[in-house]
Design a protein around this motif. Structure first.
Motif, PDB file in Angstrom:
ATOM      1  N   MET A   1       0.859  -1.166   0.000  1.00 54.54           N
ATOM      2  CA  MET A   1       0.000   0.000   0.000  1.00 54.54           C
ATOM      3  C   MET A   1       0.904   1.227   0.000  1.00 54.54           C
ATOM      4  O   MET A   1       1.937   1.239   0.641  1.00 54.54           O
ATOM      5  CB  MET A   1      -0.917  -0.113   1.226  1.00 54.54           C
ATOM      6  N   ASP A   2       0.494   2.263  -0.698  1.00 49.90           N
ATOM      7  CA  ASP A   2       1.229   3.521  -0.659  1.00 49.90           C
ATOM      8  C   ASP A   2       0.491   4.498   0.260  1.00 49.90           C
ATOM      9  O   ASP A   2      -0.554   4.169   0.834  1.00 49.90           O
ATOM     10  CB  ASP A   2       1.447   4.088  -2.059  1.00 49.90           C
ATOM     11  N   ARG A   3       1.015   5.707   0.405  1.00 53.60           N
ATOM     12  CA  ARG A   3       0.427   6.655   1.366  1.00 53.60           C
ATOM     13  C   ARG A   3      -0.957   7.132   0.956  1.00 53.60           C
ATOM     14  O   ARG A   3      -1.769   7.482   1.810  1.00 53.60           O
ATOM     15  CB  ARG A   3       1.372   7.814   1.615  1.00 53.60           C
ATOM     16  N   TYR A   4      -1.258   7.134  -0.340  1.00 56.54           N
ATOM     17  CA  TYR A   4      -2.593   7.531  -0.798  1.00 56.54           C
ATOM     18  C   TYR A   4      -3.620   6.434  -0.457  1.00 56.54           C
ATOM     19  O   TYR A   4      -4.735   6.732  -0.018  1.00 56.54           O
ATOM     20  CB  TYR A   4      -2.578   7.828  -2.294  1.00 56.54           C
ATOM     21  N   GLU A   5      -3.216   5.198  -0.630  1.00 56.62           N
ATOM     22  CA  GLU A   5      -4.086   4.071  -0.247  1.00 56.62           C
ATOM     23  C   GLU A   5      -4.228   4.010   1.275  1.00 56.62           C
ATOM     24  O   GLU A   5      -5.294   3.675   1.788  1.00 56.62           O
ATOM     25  CB  GLU A   5      -3.515   2.762  -0.787  1.00 56.62           C
ATOM     26  N   LEU A   6      -3.148   4.325   1.984  1.00 51.60           N
ATOM     27  CA  LEU A   6      -3.206   4.344   3.450  1.00 51.60           C
ATOM     28  C   LEU A   6      -4.224   5.368   3.930  1.00 51.60           C
ATOM     29  O   LEU A   6      -5.002   5.091   4.837  1.00 51.60           O
ATOM     30  CB  LEU A   6      -1.826   4.659   4.030  1.00 51.60           C
ATOM     31  N   ARG A   7      -4.225   6.547   3.323  1.00 51.75           N
ATOM     32  CA  ARG A   7      -5.200   7.578   3.711  1.00 51.75           C
ATOM     33  C   ARG A   7      -6.612   7.041   3.591  1.00 51.75           C
ATOM     34  O   ARG A   7      -7.423   7.158   4.519  1.00 51.75           O
ATOM     35  CB  ARG A   7      -5.034   8.821   2.836  1.00 51.75           C
ATOM     36  N   ALA A   8      -6.924   6.446   2.472  1.00 49.54           N
ATOM     37  CA  ALA A   8      -8.269   5.899   2.262  1.00 49.54           C
ATOM     38  C   ALA A   8      -8.578   4.794   3.263  1.00 49.54           C
ATOM     39  O   ALA A   8      -9.683   4.735   3.816  1.00 49.54           O
ATOM     40  CB  ALA A   8      -8.406   5.378   0.838  1.00 49.54           C
ATOM     41  N   ALA A   9      -7.620   3.924   3.529  1.00 49.84           N
ATOM     42  CA  ALA A   9      -7.834   2.813   4.459  1.00 49.84           C
ATOM     43  C   ALA A   9      -8.045   3.306   5.887  1.00 49.84           C
ATOM     44  O   ALA A   9      -8.907   2.788   6.610  1.00 49.84           O
ATOM     45  CB  ALA A   9      -6.652   1.842   4.398  1.00 49.84           C
ATOM     46  N   PHE A  20      -3.467  11.799  11.879  1.00 49.16           N
ATOM     47  CA  PHE A  20      -2.299  11.434  11.081  1.00 49.16           C
ATOM     48  C   PHE A  20      -1.985  12.485  10.022  1.00 49.16           C
ATOM     49  O   PHE A  20      -2.839  13.259   9.612  1.00 49.16           O
ATOM     50  CB  PHE A  20      -2.498  10.066  10.422  1.00 49.16           C
ATOM     51  N   GLN A  21      -0.720  12.469   9.600  1.00 48.69           N
ATOM     52  CA  GLN A  21      -0.236  13.320   8.519  1.00 48.69           C
ATOM     53  C   GLN A  21       0.609  12.443   7.605  1.00 48.69           C
ATOM     54  O   GLN A  21       1.501  11.726   8.076  1.00 48.69           O
ATOM     55  CB  GLN A  21       0.613  14.458   9.071  1.00 48.69           C
ATOM     56  N   LEU A  22       0.310  12.468   6.311  1.00 40.78           N
ATOM     57  CA  LEU A  22       1.026  11.659   5.328  1.00 40.78           C
ATOM     58  C   LEU A  22       1.628  12.596   4.285  1.00 40.78           C
ATOM     59  O   LEU A  22       0.899  13.356   3.643  1.00 40.78           O
ATOM     60  CB  LEU A  22       0.062  10.675   4.652  1.00 40.78           C
ATOM     61  N   ALA A  23       2.910  12.539   4.115  1.00 40.59           N
ATOM     62  CA  ALA A  23       3.616  13.449   3.206  1.00 40.59           C
ATOM     63  C   ALA A  23       2.960  13.471   1.830  1.00 40.59           C
ATOM     64  O   ALA A  23       2.780  12.435   1.202  1.00 40.59           O
ATOM     65  CB  ALA A  23       5.071  13.022   3.082  1.00 40.59           C
ATOM     66  N   ASP A  24       2.572  14.644   1.395  1.00 41.32           N
ATOM     67  CA  ASP A  24       1.978  14.901   0.075  1.00 41.32           C
ATOM     68  C   ASP A  24       0.641  14.201  -0.167  1.00 41.32           C
ATOM     69  O   ASP A  24       0.122  14.261  -1.272  1.00 41.32           O
ATOM     70  CB  ASP A  24       2.941  14.510  -1.057  1.00 41.32           C
ATOM     71  N   ALA A  25       0.087  13.558   0.839  1.00 39.18           N
ATOM     72  CA  ALA A  25      -1.181  12.847   0.651  1.00 39.18           C
ATOM     73  C   ALA A  25      -2.253  13.296   1.629  1.00 39.18           C
ATOM     74  O   ALA A  25      -3.438  13.216   1.324  1.00 39.18           O
ATOM     75  CB  ALA A  25      -0.969  11.339   0.774  1.00 39.18           C
ATOM     76  N   HIS A  26      -1.855  13.748   2.818  1.00 40.07           N
ATOM     77  CA  HIS A  26      -2.828  14.125   3.844  1.00 40.07           C
ATOM     78  C   HIS A  26      -2.124  15.044   4.847  1.00 40.07           C
ATOM     79  O   HIS A  26      -1.429  14.567   5.742  1.00 40.07           O
ATOM     80  CB  HIS A  26      -3.360  12.863   4.539  1.00 40.07           C
ATOM     81  N   GLU A  27      -2.268  16.346   4.653  1.00 43.75           N
ATOM     82  CA  GLU A  27      -1.622  17.318   5.530  1.00 43.75           C
ATOM     83  C   GLU A  27      -2.627  18.400   5.908  1.00 43.75           C
ATOM     84  O   GLU A  27      -3.529  18.698   5.139  1.00 43.75           O
ATOM     85  CB  GLU A  27      -0.412  17.934   4.840  1.00 43.75           C
ATOM     86  N   TYR A  28      -2.469  18.949   7.092  1.00 45.86           N
ATOM     87  CA  TYR A  28      -3.378  19.978   7.598  1.00 45.86           C
ATOM     88  C   TYR A  28      -2.653  21.282   7.840  1.00 45.86           C
ATOM     89  O   TYR A  28      -1.492  21.280   8.231  1.00 45.86           O
ATOM     90  CB  TYR A  28      -4.001  19.543   8.932  1.00 45.86           C
ATOM     91  N   GLN A  29      -3.364  22.378   7.648  1.00 43.11           N
ATOM     92  CA  GLN A  29      -2.916  23.705   8.056  1.00 43.11           C
ATOM     93  C   GLN A  29      -4.106  24.360   8.723  1.00 43.11           C
ATOM     94  O   GLN A  29      -5.156  24.439   8.099  1.00 43.11           O
ATOM     95  CB  GLN A  29      -2.454  24.539   6.854  1.00 43.11           C
ATOM     96  N   TYR A  61      11.814   2.747   7.869  1.00 41.18           N
ATOM     97  CA  TYR A  61      11.576   1.599   6.986  1.00 41.18           C
ATOM     98  C   TYR A  61      12.216   1.864   5.625  1.00 41.18           C
ATOM     99  O   TYR A  61      12.240   3.006   5.158  1.00 41.18           O
ATOM    100  CB  TYR A  61      10.075   1.360   6.811  1.00 41.18           C
ATOM    101  N   ALA A  62      12.687   0.817   4.994  1.00 44.12           N
ATOM    102  CA  ALA A  62      13.339   0.945   3.693  1.00 44.12           C
ATOM    103  C   ALA A  62      12.342   1.272   2.585  1.00 44.12           C
ATOM    104  O   ALA A  62      12.694   1.930   1.615  1.00 44.12           O
ATOM    105  CB  ALA A  62      14.103  -0.332   3.355  1.00 44.12           C
ATOM    106  N   THR A  63      11.084   0.825   2.743  1.00 38.55           N
ATOM    107  CA  THR A  63      10.100   1.045   1.682  1.00 38.55           C
ATOM    108  C   THR A  63       8.853   1.737   2.218  1.00 38.55           C
ATOM    109  O   THR A  63       8.515   1.623   3.404  1.00 38.55           O
ATOM    110  CB  THR A  63       9.667  -0.281   1.025  1.00 38.55           C
ATOM    111  N   GLU A  64       8.173   2.400   1.315  1.00 35.90           N
ATOM    112  CA  GLU A  64       6.909   3.049   1.658  1.00 35.90           C
ATOM    113  C   GLU A  64       5.879   2.013   2.093  1.00 35.90           C
ATOM    114  O   GLU A  64       5.117   2.240   3.037  1.00 35.90           O
ATOM    115  CB  GLU A  64       6.398   3.843   0.456  1.00 35.90           C
ATOM    116  N   ALA A  69       2.221   0.029   6.165  1.00 37.15           N
ATOM    117  CA  ALA A  69       1.658  -1.119   6.897  1.00 37.15           C
ATOM    118  C   ALA A  69       1.827  -0.930   8.402  1.00 37.15           C
ATOM    119  O   ALA A  69       0.908  -1.206   9.179  1.00 37.15           O
ATOM    120  CB  ALA A  69       2.311  -2.417   6.435  1.00 37.15           C
ATOM    121  N   ALA A  70       2.984  -0.451   8.815  1.00 35.68           N
ATOM    122  CA  ALA A  70       3.233  -0.227  10.241  1.00 35.68           C
ATOM    123  C   ALA A  70       2.315   0.854  10.801  1.00 35.68           C
ATOM    124  O   ALA A  70       1.746   0.694  11.888  1.00 35.68           O
ATOM    125  CB  ALA A  70       4.695   0.148  10.461  1.00 35.68           C
TER     126      ALA A  70
END
Length: 81
Positions: A1-9, A20-29, A61-64, A69-70
């Protein structure tokens, strides 16, 4: 899963969007007072809590896919009481 799929999940699992905050996928101001983050770092991906105005890397982690997943496990499968 990538960060965009993580946001949806995470949202589908009922996790608050402020949790949560996900780089370039889910950020707040403005930035919420505390949350978990996922972002690129040191040639891989890092997750950790943002508390009291500071990012604190908890795991690297070495991979996104490993990092997402974590973070899903922390926020959706074992949420804080």
């Amino acid at each position: 899963m990538d960060r965009y799929e993580l946001r949806a999940a995470l949202l589908a699992a009922g996790v608050s969007p402020d949790a949560f905050q996900l780089a370039d996928a889910h950020e707040y101001q403005p930035v919420p007072p505390d949350f978990w983050f996922l972002r690129p770092g040191d040639g891989g991906w890092e997750i950790g809590p943002y508390e009291r105005g500071r990012y604190r890397r908890w795991r690297w982690y070495a991979t996104e896919a490993e990092a997402t997943a974590a973070l899903f496990h922390i926020l959706a499968e074992h949420p804080a009481p």
